[in-house]
Write a protein that holds these residues in place. Structure first.
Motif, PDB file in Angstrom:
ATOM      1  N   ALA A   1       0.810  -1.222   0.000  1.00  0.00           N
ATOM      2  CA  ALA A   1       0.000   0.000   0.000  1.00  0.00           C
ATOM      3  C   ALA A   1       0.843   1.272   0.000  1.00  0.00           C
ATOM      4  CB  ALA A   1      -0.932  -0.002   1.218  1.00  0.00           C
ATOM      5  N   LEU A   2       2.178   1.158   0.085  1.00  0.00           N
ATOM      6  CA  LEU A   2       3.019   2.355   0.070  1.00  0.00           C
ATOM      7  C   LEU A   2       2.785   3.130  -1.226  1.00  0.00           C
ATOM      8  CD1 LEU A   2       6.380   1.004   1.503  1.00  0.00           C
ATOM      9  CD2 LEU A   2       4.919   2.742   2.538  1.00  0.00           C
ATOM     10  N   PRO A   3       2.741   4.453  -1.148  1.00  0.00           N
ATOM     11  CA  PRO A   3       2.523   5.256  -2.353  1.00  0.00           C
ATOM     12  C   PRO A   3       3.663   5.070  -3.355  1.00  0.00           C
ATOM     13  CG  PRO A   3       2.380   6.610  -0.363  1.00  0.00           C
ATOM     14  CD  PRO A   3       2.856   5.257   0.052  1.00  0.00           C
ATOM     15  N   GLU A   4       3.305   5.058  -4.618  1.00  0.00           N
ATOM     16  CA  GLU A   4       4.290   4.840  -5.674  1.00  0.00           C
ATOM     17  C   GLU A   4       5.392   5.892  -5.654  1.00  0.00           C
ATOM     18  OE1 GLU A   4       4.216   4.585 -10.456  1.00  0.00           O
ATOM     19  OE2 GLU A   4       2.620   3.522  -9.393  1.00  0.00           O
ATOM     20  N   ASP A   5       5.062   7.125  -5.284  1.00  0.00           N
ATOM     21  CA  ASP A   5       6.090   8.162  -5.267  1.00  0.00           C
ATOM     22  C   ASP A   5       7.154   7.898  -4.199  1.00  0.00           C
ATOM     23  OD1 ASP A   5       4.358   8.760  -3.147  1.00  0.00           O
ATOM     24  OD2 ASP A   5       4.665  10.924  -3.330  1.00  0.00           O
ATOM     25  N   GLN A   6       6.859   7.073  -3.205  1.00  0.00           N
ATOM     26  CA  GLN A   6       7.851   6.718  -2.190  1.00  0.00           C
ATOM     27  C   GLN A   6       8.629   5.465  -2.566  1.00  0.00           C
ATOM     28  OE1 GLN A   6       5.968   6.379   1.637  1.00  0.00           O
ATOM     29  NE2 GLN A   6       5.949   8.587   1.939  1.00  0.00           N
ATOM     30  N   THR A   7       8.146   4.695  -3.506  1.00  0.00           N
ATOM     31  CA  THR A   7       8.784   3.422  -3.825  1.00  0.00           C
ATOM     32  C   THR A   7       9.377   3.372  -5.225  1.00  0.00           C
ATOM     33  OG1 THR A   7       6.702   2.476  -4.598  1.00  0.00           O
ATOM     34  CG2 THR A   7       7.245   2.174  -2.270  1.00  0.00           C
ATOM     35  N   SER A   8       9.198   4.396  -6.026  1.00  0.00           N
ATOM     36  CA  SER A   8       9.616   4.336  -7.421  1.00  0.00           C
ATOM     37  C   SER A   8      11.129   4.359  -7.605  1.00  0.00           C
ATOM     38  CB  SER A   8       8.975   5.474  -8.220  1.00  0.00           C
ATOM     39  OG  SER A   8       9.434   6.721  -7.732  1.00  0.00           O
ATOM     40  N   GLN A   9      11.879   4.850  -6.641  1.00  0.00           N
ATOM     41  CA  GLN A   9      13.333   4.944  -6.774  1.00  0.00           C
ATOM     42  C   GLN A   9      14.074   3.826  -6.035  1.00  0.00           C
ATOM     43  OE1 GLN A   9      14.879   7.258  -8.764  1.00  0.00           O
ATOM     44  NE2 GLN A   9      12.770   7.665  -9.379  1.00  0.00           N
ATOM     45  N   GLN A  10      13.340   2.888  -5.450  1.00  0.00           N
ATOM     46  CA  GLN A  10      13.988   1.837  -4.674  1.00  0.00           C
ATOM     47  C   GLN A  10      13.132   0.584  -4.677  1.00  0.00           C
ATOM     48  OE1 GLN A  10      14.401   4.158  -1.231  1.00  0.00           O
ATOM     49  NE2 GLN A  10      12.235   4.485  -0.990  1.00  0.00           N
ATOM     50  N   ARG A  11      13.774  -0.509  -4.417  1.00  0.00           N
ATOM     51  CA  ARG A  11      13.075  -1.782  -4.308  1.00  0.00           C
ATOM     52  C   ARG A  11      12.861  -2.029  -2.824  1.00  0.00           C
ATOM     53  NH1 ARG A  11      14.572  -7.109  -7.655  1.00  0.00           N
ATOM     54  NH2 ARG A  11      14.021  -5.605  -9.235  1.00  0.00           N
ATOM     55  N   ILE A  12      11.610  -2.264  -2.434  1.00  0.00           N
ATOM     56  CA  ILE A  12      11.295  -2.486  -1.024  1.00  0.00           C
ATOM     57  C   ILE A  12      10.753  -3.898  -0.864  1.00  0.00           C
ATOM     58  CG2 ILE A  12       9.898  -1.750   0.938  1.00  0.00           C
ATOM     59  CD1 ILE A  12       9.955   1.065  -0.218  1.00  0.00           C
ATOM     60  N   GLU A  13      11.476  -4.681  -0.079  1.00  0.00           N
ATOM     61  CA  GLU A  13      11.084  -6.055   0.209  1.00  0.00           C
ATOM     62  C   GLU A  13      10.884  -6.174   1.712  1.00  0.00           C
ATOM     63  OE1 GLU A  13      13.266  -8.709  -3.064  1.00  0.00           O
ATOM     64  OE2 GLU A  13      14.653  -7.390  -1.991  1.00  0.00           O
ATOM     65  N   LEU A  14      10.360  -7.302   2.150  1.00  0.00           N
ATOM     66  CA  LEU A  14       9.995  -7.469   3.551  1.00  0.00           C
ATOM     67  C   LEU A  14      10.354  -8.871   4.013  1.00  0.00           C
ATOM     68  CD1 LEU A  14       8.285  -6.289   5.983  1.00  0.00           C
ATOM     69  CD2 LEU A  14       6.318  -7.399   4.902  1.00  0.00           C
ATOM     70  N   VAL A  15      11.082  -8.958   5.125  1.00  0.00           N
ATOM     71  CA  VAL A  15      11.395 -10.253   5.729  1.00  0.00           C
ATOM     72  C   VAL A  15      11.135 -10.146   7.220  1.00  0.00           C
ATOM     73  CG1 VAL A  15      13.177 -11.975   6.222  1.00  0.00           C
ATOM     74  CG2 VAL A  15      13.093 -10.882   3.973  1.00  0.00           C
TER      75      VAL A  15
END
Length: 191
Positions: free
Chosen positions: A29-43
């Motif tokens: 659900a993170l906004p695209e403008d916060q995630t467009s410059q990086q890859r965000i994964e979750l562990v």
């Protein structure tokens, strides 16, 4: 145009803290403008944030995608950079460089571990430990059948692992820039 002030730059890339850890739904659900410059994964509730890969890396992804997709036939589908939700706890989400599923035609924003037959990770300078160790462990715990690890260099190399018990065992290694796969389908990858 003036460079952003430190405060503006912080606001642009601010990801809120989650003292109890993140969930897959929150990451997606993170906004695209916060995630467009990086890859965000979750562990296990912790975010793994890395820059998007360099062009050389993306070129290799494209080359491998083309070769895998051509060899996969209609029984499989190959995706670049797809979200894969792992485990039933809702706190693991990885984005392999390539994903092969034996359920073509899926829709939505993510795949589950049950839908994935092969994951491909191409080692980047910013993700060496994650690709070689952490992701291998997470994929093995999810019992994903095959893990292909590609090591870029003067001569790109690759190793295909198959899950046996609770861990991966190497079943094929590249020679002279080529990797011959017999599982999950037959293919020759020119690295």
């Amino acid at each position: 145009m003036a460079a952003p002030t430190e405060h503006e730059a912080e606001a642009e890339f601010h990801i809120p803290l989650r003292p109890d850890g993140w969930t897959v739904d929150e990451v997606l659900a993170l906004p695209e403008d916060q995630t467009s410059q990086q890859r965000i994964e979750l562990v296990d509730g912790a975010l793994l944030v890395s820059p998007w890969p360099r062009l050389e890396h993306q070129r290799l992804v494209g080359t491998l995608w083309g070769q895998l997709a051509a060899a996969a036939g209609k029984q499989f589908e190959v995706f670049p950079g797809a979200n894969v939700v792992l485990g039933n706890r809702g706190n693991r989400l990885l984005i392999p460089d390539l994903v092969v599923t034996d359920e073509p035609g899926l829709t939505g924003v993510s795949l589950t571990e049950q839908q994935v037959r092969l994951v491909v990770e191409i080692v980047s300078p910013s993700s060496r430990l994650q690709d070689r160790i952490l992701k291998r462990i997470v994929y093995a715990e999810a019992l994903i059948s095959f893990y292909l690890l590609v090591e870029p260099g003067e001569q790109n190399t690759a190793t295909l692992f198959e899950i046996q018990g609770e861990d991966y065992v190497p079943i094929a290694k590249s020679k002279s820039g080529e990797l011959h796969l017999t599982r999950p389908f037959e293919a020759t990858l020119r690295l």
